[in-house]
Design a protein around this motif. Structure first.
Motif, PDB file in Angstrom:
ATOM      1  N   LEU A  90       0.854  -1.183   0.000  1.00 52.21           N
ATOM      2  CA  LEU A  90       0.000   0.000   0.000  1.00 52.21           C
ATOM      3  C   LEU A  90       0.886   1.228   0.000  1.00 52.21           C
ATOM      4  O   LEU A  90       1.968   1.218   0.597  1.00 52.21           O
ATOM      5  CB  LEU A  90      -0.860   0.004   1.274  1.00 52.21           C
ATOM      6  N   THR A  91       0.429   2.286  -0.659  1.00 51.61           N
ATOM      7  CA  THR A  91       1.031   3.604  -0.483  1.00 51.61           C
ATOM      8  C   THR A  91      -0.077   4.525   0.004  1.00 51.61           C
ATOM      9  O   THR A  91      -1.260   4.297  -0.259  1.00 51.61           O
ATOM     10  CB  THR A  91       1.655   4.153  -1.785  1.00 51.61           C
ATOM     11  N   ARG A  92       0.334   5.550   0.729  1.00 49.70           N
ATOM     12  CA  ARG A  92      -0.652   6.473   1.307  1.00 49.70           C
ATOM     13  C   ARG A  92      -0.074   7.877   1.303  1.00 49.70           C
ATOM     14  O   ARG A  92       1.088   8.073   1.665  1.00 49.70           O
ATOM     15  CB  ARG A  92      -0.978   6.057   2.737  1.00 49.70           C
ATOM     16  N   SER A  93      -0.872   8.826   0.891  1.00 45.63           N
ATOM     17  CA  SER A  93      -0.547  10.245   1.029  1.00 45.63           C
ATOM     18  C   SER A  93      -1.481  10.805   2.085  1.00 45.63           C
ATOM     19  O   SER A  93      -2.696  10.602   2.005  1.00 45.63           O
ATOM     20  CB  SER A  93      -0.771  10.986  -0.291  1.00 45.63           C
ATOM     21  N   ALA A  94      -0.906  11.477   3.070  1.00 44.36           N
ATOM     22  CA  ALA A  94      -1.724  11.977   4.163  1.00 44.36           C
ATOM     23  C   ALA A  94      -1.370  13.424   4.486  1.00 44.36           C
ATOM     24  O   ALA A  94      -0.204  13.819   4.423  1.00 44.36           O
ATOM     25  CB  ALA A  94      -1.527  11.113   5.407  1.00 44.36           C
ATOM     26  N   LEU A  95      -2.378  14.176   4.817  1.00 46.27           N
ATOM     27  CA  LEU A  95      -2.232  15.532   5.329  1.00 46.27           C
ATOM     28  C   LEU A  95      -2.918  15.515   6.684  1.00 46.27           C
ATOM     29  O   LEU A  95      -4.072  15.084   6.800  1.00 46.27           O
ATOM     30  CB  LEU A  95      -2.905  16.530   4.386  1.00 46.27           C
ATOM     31  N   PHE A  96      -2.208  15.930   7.725  1.00 47.95           N
ATOM     32  CA  PHE A  96      -2.763  15.849   9.070  1.00 47.95           C
ATOM     33  C   PHE A  96      -2.182  16.940   9.941  1.00 47.95           C
ATOM     34  O   PHE A  96      -1.143  17.525   9.623  1.00 47.95           O
ATOM     35  CB  PHE A  96      -2.492  14.469   9.692  1.00 47.95           C
ATOM     36  N   ASP A 134      -1.580 -10.240  -3.125  1.00 47.41           N
ATOM     37  CA  ASP A 134      -1.801 -10.564  -4.540  1.00 47.41           C
ATOM     38  C   ASP A 134      -0.885  -9.786  -5.480  1.00 47.41           C
ATOM     39  O   ASP A 134      -0.988  -9.909  -6.695  1.00 47.41           O
ATOM     40  CB  ASP A 134      -3.264 -10.348  -4.930  1.00 47.41           C
ATOM     41  N   GLY A 135       0.006  -8.957  -4.952  1.00 49.72           N
ATOM     42  CA  GLY A 135       0.947  -8.207  -5.770  1.00 49.72           C
ATOM     43  C   GLY A 135       0.474  -6.817  -6.149  1.00 49.72           C
ATOM     44  O   GLY A 135       1.248  -6.025  -6.669  1.00 49.72           O
ATOM     45  N   SER A 136      -0.785  -6.504  -5.884  1.00 53.81           N
ATOM     46  CA  SER A 136      -1.284  -5.171  -6.225  1.00 53.81           C
ATOM     47  C   SER A 136      -0.917  -4.181  -5.123  1.00 53.81           C
ATOM     48  O   SER A 136      -0.807  -4.539  -3.954  1.00 53.81           O
ATOM     49  CB  SER A 136      -2.792  -5.196  -6.436  1.00 53.81           C
ATOM     50  N   VAL A 137      -0.707  -2.937  -5.526  1.00 54.61           N
ATOM     51  CA  VAL A 137      -0.365  -1.878  -4.580  1.00 54.61           C
ATOM     52  C   VAL A 137      -1.442  -0.807  -4.673  1.00 54.61           C
ATOM     53  O   VAL A 137      -1.507  -0.065  -5.643  1.00 54.61           O
ATOM     54  CB  VAL A 137       1.022  -1.266  -4.878  1.00 54.61           C
ATOM     55  N   GLU A 138      -2.296  -0.772  -3.676  1.00 54.98           N
ATOM     56  CA  GLU A 138      -3.357   0.224  -3.612  1.00 54.98           C
ATOM     57  C   GLU A 138      -2.761   1.541  -3.127  1.00 54.98           C
ATOM     58  O   GLU A 138      -1.806   1.553  -2.346  1.00 54.98           O
ATOM     59  CB  GLU A 138      -4.428  -0.252  -2.631  1.00 54.98           C
ATOM     60  N   HIS A 139      -3.311   2.652  -3.599  1.00 52.07           N
ATOM     61  CA  HIS A 139      -2.905   3.959  -3.081  1.00 52.07           C
ATOM     62  C   HIS A 139      -4.087   4.593  -2.367  1.00 52.07           C
ATOM     63  O   HIS A 139      -5.185   4.652  -2.905  1.00 52.07           O
ATOM     64  CB  HIS A 139      -2.428   4.887  -4.202  1.00 52.07           C
TER      65      HIS A 139
END
Length: 184
Positions: free
Chosen positions: A92-98, A173-178
């Protein structure tokens, strides 16, 4: 010589093009033999009643890869050793503003998955002074219990963590969700 601008957050935070403190981070979804996930509970240094749970991990050192940072962060934050080849992903990748400590921050994260032996002792001995100030506890969560806690209002980051963990229990499963969690 002038000190680097760290916003009181740590040396890995740099001003982004818009002036908002930014860092890259590596996080690890740690699962044990019983499919429990290890989470850390922290609070906001600027608003101590605001708490949330999150995965192990943190900012990358200058020139450090996310993979190397993930291994290092697990060791520093939990005392557990995870071999480089035991990390799966990034899943997983994640962009966050906090907001944290009354400062708006931006962070880009790569999440990895690792399994550890539940008999291994988890320790906070490697926590930095800042971590000791804002981190409250570590806990192994059963997934059903975590989902119920989130439904009851417990804050967990990333917001979709229980769903993501459930999908990863039988393997990646090899997929990378963003995930884009960059709106306050």
């Amino acid at each position: 010589m002038t000190e680097p601008l760290t916003y009181g957050l740590g040396p890995e935070w740099e001003p982004g093009p818009d002036g908002v403190p930014f860092r890259r981070a590596a996080r690890v979804i740690l699962l044990d033999d019983d499919d429990r996930v290890l989470l850390v509970r922290g609070h906001d240094a600027g608003e101590v009643t605001r708490t949330w749970w999150f995965t192990v991990g943190g900012g990358l050192d200058a020139g450090e890869s996310a993979h190397d940072g993930a291994v290092r962060e697990v060791r520093e934050e939990t005392g557990l050793s995870v071999a480089h080849d035991a990390l799966v992903g990034p899943v997983l990748t994640r962009s966050a503003l906090f907001d944290f400590a009354r400062v708006t921050c931006r962070q880009d994260e790569e999440f990895f998955l690792a399994r550890v032996d539940s008999a291994d002792a988890v320790t906070d001995a490697g926590w930095t002074l800042l971590e000791r100030d804002v981190l409250d506890e570590m806990r192994w969560w059963e997934l059903d219990e975590l989902e119920s806690a989130v439904a009851a209002g417990t804050v967990v980051y990333p917001l979709a963590l229980p769903t993501l963990v459930r999908r990863l229990l039988d393997g990646w499963d090899g997929s990378v969700e963003h995930l884009d969690e960059s709106s306050l």
